[in-house]
Design a protein around this motif. Structure first.
Motif, PDB file in Angstrom:
ATOM      1  N   THR A  68      31.016  22.706   8.452  1.00 55.87           N
ATOM      2  CA  THR A  68      30.969  23.625   7.399  1.00 55.87           C
ATOM      3  C   THR A  68      30.121  23.256   6.293  1.00 55.87           C
ATOM      4  O   THR A  68      29.917  23.899   5.241  1.00 55.87           O
ATOM      5  N   THR A  69      29.417  22.102   6.556  1.00 51.04           N
ATOM      6  CA  THR A  69      28.463  21.628   5.619  1.00 51.04           C
ATOM      7  C   THR A  69      27.118  21.518   6.166  1.00 51.04           C
ATOM      8  O   THR A  69      26.847  21.085   7.237  1.00 51.04           O
ATOM      9  N   GLY A  70      26.302  22.467   5.416  1.00 48.01           N
ATOM     10  CA  GLY A  70      24.978  22.840   5.899  1.00 48.01           C
ATOM     11  C   GLY A  70      24.074  21.839   5.225  1.00 48.01           C
ATOM     12  O   GLY A  70      24.469  21.021   4.087  1.00 48.01           O
ATOM     13  N   ILE A  71      22.726  21.545   5.835  1.00 45.19           N
ATOM     14  CA  ILE A  71      21.602  20.725   5.124  1.00 45.19           C
ATOM     15  C   ILE A  71      21.474  21.280   3.858  1.00 45.19           C
ATOM     16  O   ILE A  71      21.144  20.411   2.993  1.00 45.19           O
ATOM     17  N   GLN A  72      21.314  22.500   3.659  1.00 37.49           N
ATOM     18  CA  GLN A  72      20.865  23.145   2.342  1.00 37.49           C
ATOM     19  C   GLN A  72      22.147  22.379   1.115  1.00 37.49           C
ATOM     20  O   GLN A  72      21.658  22.337   0.211  1.00 37.49           O
ATOM     21  N   ASP A  73      23.284  22.598   1.632  1.00 37.33           N
ATOM     22  CA  ASP A  73      24.606  21.988   0.635  1.00 37.33           C
ATOM     23  C   ASP A  73      24.031  20.600   0.353  1.00 37.33           C
ATOM     24  O   ASP A  73      24.261  20.052  -0.844  1.00 37.33           O
ATOM     25  N   ILE A  74      23.499  19.696   1.532  1.00 33.21           N
ATOM     26  CA  ILE A  74      23.327  18.392   1.213  1.00 33.21           C
ATOM     27  C   ILE A  74      22.251  18.150   0.151  1.00 33.21           C
ATOM     28  O   ILE A  74      22.168  17.217  -0.772  1.00 33.21           O
ATOM     29  N   VAL A  75      21.071  19.037   0.513  1.00 30.95           N
ATOM     30  CA  VAL A  75      19.861  19.153  -0.396  1.00 30.95           C
ATOM     31  C   VAL A  75      20.346  19.281  -1.794  1.00 30.95           C
ATOM     32  O   VAL A  75      19.889  18.690  -2.731  1.00 30.95           O
ATOM     33  N   THR A  76      21.273  20.200  -1.999  1.00 28.75           N
ATOM     34  CA  THR A  76      21.639  20.740  -3.453  1.00 28.75           C
ATOM     35  C   THR A  76      22.395  19.588  -3.975  1.00 28.75           C
ATOM     36  O   THR A  76      21.968  19.247  -5.134  1.00 28.75           O
TER      37      THR A  76
ATOM     38  N   THR B  81      22.508  16.408  -3.367  1.00 34.02           N
ATOM     39  CA  THR B  81      21.927  15.135  -3.542  1.00 34.02           C
ATOM     40  C   THR B  81      20.652  15.126  -4.465  1.00 34.02           C
ATOM     41  O   THR B  81      20.200  14.216  -5.119  1.00 34.02           O
ATOM     42  N   GLY B  82      20.139  16.608  -4.614  1.00 30.41           N
ATOM     43  CA  GLY B  82      19.025  16.563  -5.286  1.00 30.41           C
ATOM     44  C   GLY B  82      17.622  16.157  -4.504  1.00 30.41           C
ATOM     45  O   GLY B  82      16.840  16.490  -5.337  1.00 30.41           O
ATOM     46  N   LEU B  83      17.996  15.595  -3.427  1.00 32.77           N
ATOM     47  CA  LEU B  83      16.746  15.006  -2.776  1.00 32.77           C
ATOM     48  C   LEU B  83      16.163  16.143  -1.748  1.00 32.77           C
ATOM     49  O   LEU B  83      16.775  16.999  -1.491  1.00 32.77           O
TER      50      LEU B  83
ATOM     51  N   ALA C 159      22.535   8.689  -2.514  1.00 23.71           N
ATOM     52  CA  ALA C 159      22.557   9.856  -1.674  1.00 23.71           C
ATOM     53  C   ALA C 159      23.762   9.961  -0.567  1.00 23.71           C
ATOM     54  O   ALA C 159      24.417  10.846  -0.546  1.00 23.71           O
ATOM     55  N   LEU C 160      23.892   8.629   0.037  1.00 26.68           N
ATOM     56  CA  LEU C 160      24.688   8.468   1.149  1.00 26.68           C
ATOM     57  C   LEU C 160      26.173   8.862   0.471  1.00 26.68           C
ATOM     58  O   LEU C 160      27.015   9.455   1.507  1.00 26.68           O
ATOM     59  N   ASP C 161      26.571   8.362  -0.500  1.00 23.00           N
ATOM     60  CA  ASP C 161      27.706   8.535  -1.006  1.00 23.00           C
ATOM     61  C   ASP C 161      28.227  10.069  -1.208  1.00 23.00           C
ATOM     62  O   ASP C 161      29.156  10.534  -1.048  1.00 23.00           O
ATOM     63  N   THR C 162      27.238  10.800  -1.686  1.00 21.86           N
ATOM     64  CA  THR C 162      27.173  12.131  -2.071  1.00 21.86           C
ATOM     65  C   THR C 162      27.521  12.854  -0.593  1.00 21.86           C
ATOM     66  O   THR C 162      28.371  13.644  -0.483  1.00 21.86           O
ATOM     67  N   VAL C 163      26.769  12.362   0.540  1.00 21.53           N
ATOM     68  CA  VAL C 163      27.151  12.966   1.839  1.00 21.53           C
ATOM     69  C   VAL C 163      28.343  12.578   2.256  1.00 21.53           C
ATOM     70  O   VAL C 163      28.862  13.649   2.841  1.00 21.53           O
ATOM     71  N   VAL C 164      28.876  11.642   2.151  1.00 21.00           N
ATOM     72  CA  VAL C 164      30.142  11.125   2.478  1.00 21.00           C
ATOM     73  C   VAL C 164      31.005  12.139   1.936  1.00 21.00           C
ATOM     74  O   VAL C 164      32.074  12.731   2.517  1.00 21.00           O
ATOM     75  N   ARG C 165      30.980  12.547   0.607  1.00 20.07           N
ATOM     76  CA  ARG C 165      31.909  13.179  -0.149  1.00 20.07           C
ATOM     77  C   ARG C 165      31.781  14.732   0.289  1.00 20.07           C
ATOM     78  O   ARG C 165      32.923  15.393   0.626  1.00 20.07           O
ATOM     79  N   LEU C 166      30.843  15.027   0.858  1.00 13.55           N
ATOM     80  CA  LEU C 166      30.520  16.706   1.149  1.00 13.55           C
ATOM     81  C   LEU C 166      31.114  16.686   2.664  1.00 13.55           C
ATOM     82  O   LEU C 166      31.997  17.712   2.764  1.00 13.55           O
ATOM     83  N   PHE C 167      30.899  15.768   3.705  1.00 13.38           N
ATOM     84  CA  PHE C 167      31.490  15.790   4.952  1.00 13.38           C
ATOM     85  C   PHE C 167      32.920  15.481   4.811  1.00 13.38           C
ATOM     86  O   PHE C 167      33.826  16.435   5.535  1.00 13.38           O
ATOM     87  N   TRP C 168      33.295  14.707   3.831  1.00 11.80           N
ATOM     88  CA  TRP C 168      34.925  14.280   4.036  1.00 11.80           C
ATOM     89  C   TRP C 168      35.569  15.696   3.263  1.00 11.80           C
ATOM     90  O   TRP C 168      36.827  16.074   3.745  1.00 11.80           O
TER      91      TRP C 168
ATOM     92  N   MET D   6       0.763  -1.208  -0.085  1.00 12.59           N
ATOM     93  CA  MET D   6      -0.056  -0.014   0.005  1.00 12.59           C
ATOM     94  C   MET D   6       0.992   1.334   0.006  1.00 12.59           C
ATOM     95  O   MET D   6       0.438   2.347  -0.485  1.00 12.59           O
ATOM     96  N   PRO D   7       1.839   1.083   0.641  1.00 12.33           N
ATOM     97  CA  PRO D   7       2.922   2.645   0.558  1.00 12.33           C
ATOM     98  C   PRO D   7       3.274   2.819  -0.472  1.00 12.33           C
ATOM     99  O   PRO D   7       3.519   2.177  -1.648  1.00 12.33           O
ATOM    100  N   ASP D   8       3.930   3.905  -0.583  1.00 15.63           N
ATOM    101  CA  ASP D   8       4.587   4.544  -1.853  1.00 15.63           C
ATOM    102  C   ASP D   8       6.245   3.972  -1.615  1.00 15.63           C
ATOM    103  O   ASP D   8       6.377   3.641  -0.511  1.00 15.63           O
ATOM    104  N   VAL D   9       6.851   4.151  -2.563  1.00 18.99           N
ATOM    105  CA  VAL D   9       8.234   3.858  -2.462  1.00 18.99           C
ATOM    106  C   VAL D   9       9.185   4.975  -2.582  1.00 18.99           C
ATOM    107  O   VAL D   9       8.900   5.575  -3.474  1.00 18.99           O
ATOM    108  N   LYS D  10      10.295   4.761  -1.993  1.00 27.99           N
ATOM    109  CA  LYS D  10      11.004   6.009  -2.296  1.00 27.99           C
ATOM    110  C   LYS D  10      11.755   6.385  -3.785  1.00 27.99           C
ATOM    111  O   LYS D  10      11.652   5.268  -4.453  1.00 27.99           O
ATOM    112  N   HIS D  11      11.757   7.546  -4.133  1.00 33.09           N
ATOM    113  CA  HIS D  11      11.973   8.032  -5.528  1.00 33.09           C
ATOM    114  C   HIS D  11      13.373   8.042  -5.745  1.00 33.09           C
ATOM    115  O   HIS D  11      13.851   8.762  -6.684  1.00 33.09           O
ATOM    116  N   PHE D  12      14.357   7.736  -4.879  1.00 29.18           N
ATOM    117  CA  PHE D  12      15.788   7.917  -5.112  1.00 29.18           C
ATOM    118  C   PHE D  12      16.445   6.922  -4.483  1.00 29.18           C
ATOM    119  O   PHE D  12      15.829   5.743  -3.613  1.00 29.18           O
TER     120      PHE D  12
END
Lengths: 199, 199
Positions: free
Chosen positions: A27-35, A37-39, A12-21, A1-7
């Motif tokens: 110095t990495t904001g949530i906005q940076d991560i949103v931008t 990862t695109g999600l 996404a976590l790989d992208t986050v790793v690169r940002l934090f790394w 019944m549920p919807d499923v993730k669209h990503f």
DNA sequence: GTTATCTTGGAACGGTCGTTTCAAGAAGCT
DNA sequence: AGCTTCTTGAAACGACCGTTCCAAGATAAC
């Protein structure tokens, strides 16, 4: 019944790793991560929780993807000192050239930052350090059995030394050290463990 | 005709050094500095400029107060290897006990953080590294002249190695490493340069 | 004591921080 | 198709960021 993730959460976590790394946690904001990862913020929070949990997830992923393979390759190599030399060669190559040049090591960076105040992060760092030491220790025991070590060299203490040397390489490479200089230093260190210069 | 400052800029800068050192640059706000120093935002900006200039001033002060005295003591010591051992003993003592225990080193922390992206900070780090290397090199030349080094040990390369080891000590101490463990590692490293175990 | 010059207190700036909320949209099951 | 459940988009939250501004206060020279 549920919807499923669209990503793909792993991508996404790989992208986050690169940002934090690359940029550091503080110095990495949530906005940076949103931008990057695109999600969306909602998807981010629903999937990973807040920033701290996201950082811990990034640390885990970094370990699975980078640390553990290197440690395993080291511990399972039966050649002794040449395996250690290869480990450092690969390390220096990653740290000084290619896509991750001058990024240092996500885990080493964490030790120097304010993020190590968090108990979970601290526990991760301790365990990571232990795994590095154990891998080095294992291969140095082989080296000793093969007669590659100077008689006065204790494998456990030498493992501690090489672990600290690893951190030094990680730190200096982020600040712009040359691969050649780091290599020469490592070769000398291994030589002194063996009782003779270069190998 | 002018008014005069109602506070001691040097004392204030000392407080700022401690904040940046302990908490990191990115996680220390201007408000933290205002609170800790007790002086006003206006005075802060009028005296030091913005945060970045304040950080650079803190780096300079840290070097004058901590790094340079240690480097000078090292370079001027004519005993050779025992001087190096004493240098590391003092380092580990400061890093693991007393008021600055588990703070690591302000300069080492800077290498791991996002602050090293600033050209001025980067230049400072390069110069600091060079001064550490030169001090170690100087004392190792003495050690060589005194016949304390194994024939295969090159003083310049050994200085590089000990510099990286210093960074390793700084990093691990901040993450909670024991003084005894770090000491044992350093003793072993010096022993291997001398060709024999702990001297 | 007056005046000129700098310092101080404190409010306020626009921007960004991490996080929450909620309506609209999409997917799976019957 | 209809219903349920999760996901997504987007706006908004209060708090804090580094920085600026200006009136009030303090000092030294005249």
């Amino acid at each position: 019944m549920p919807d499923v993730k669209h990503f793909d959460p792993d991508a996404a976590l790989d992208t986050v790793v690169r940002l934090f790394w690359h940029q550091g946690v503080a110095t990495t904001g949530i906005q940076d991560i949103v931008t990057a990862t695109g999600l969306n913020r909602s998807s981010l929070y629903a999937t990973f929780g807040g920033k701290q949990e996201l950082y811990l997830a990034a640390l885990e992923r970094y370990r699975e993807q980078w640390s553990r393979p290197a440690f395993r390759g080291l511990a399972e190599d039966r050649r002794g000192l040449p395996a250690v030399a290869e480990f450092f060669d690969a390390l220096i190559t990653v740290r000084c050239s290619g896509a991750y040049a001058r990024w240092g090591c996500l885990v080493s960076n964490a030790q120097a930052g304010a993020e190590n105040g968090d108990p979970d992060v601290r526990a991760f760092l301790d365990r990571h350090h232990e795994e590095l030491r154990e891998a080095l220790h294992a291969v140095l025991l082989v080296a000793e059995a093969e007669g590659q070590l100077a008689p006065a060299t204790d494998p456990a203490t030498a493992a501690d030394l090489l672990a600290l040397l690893t951190y030094g390489v990680n730190l200096r490479s982020r600040a712009g050290a040359e691969a050649g200089s780091l290599s020469a230093t490592v070769v000398a260190a291994l030589g002194s463990l063996g009782g003779r210069p270069a190998e």
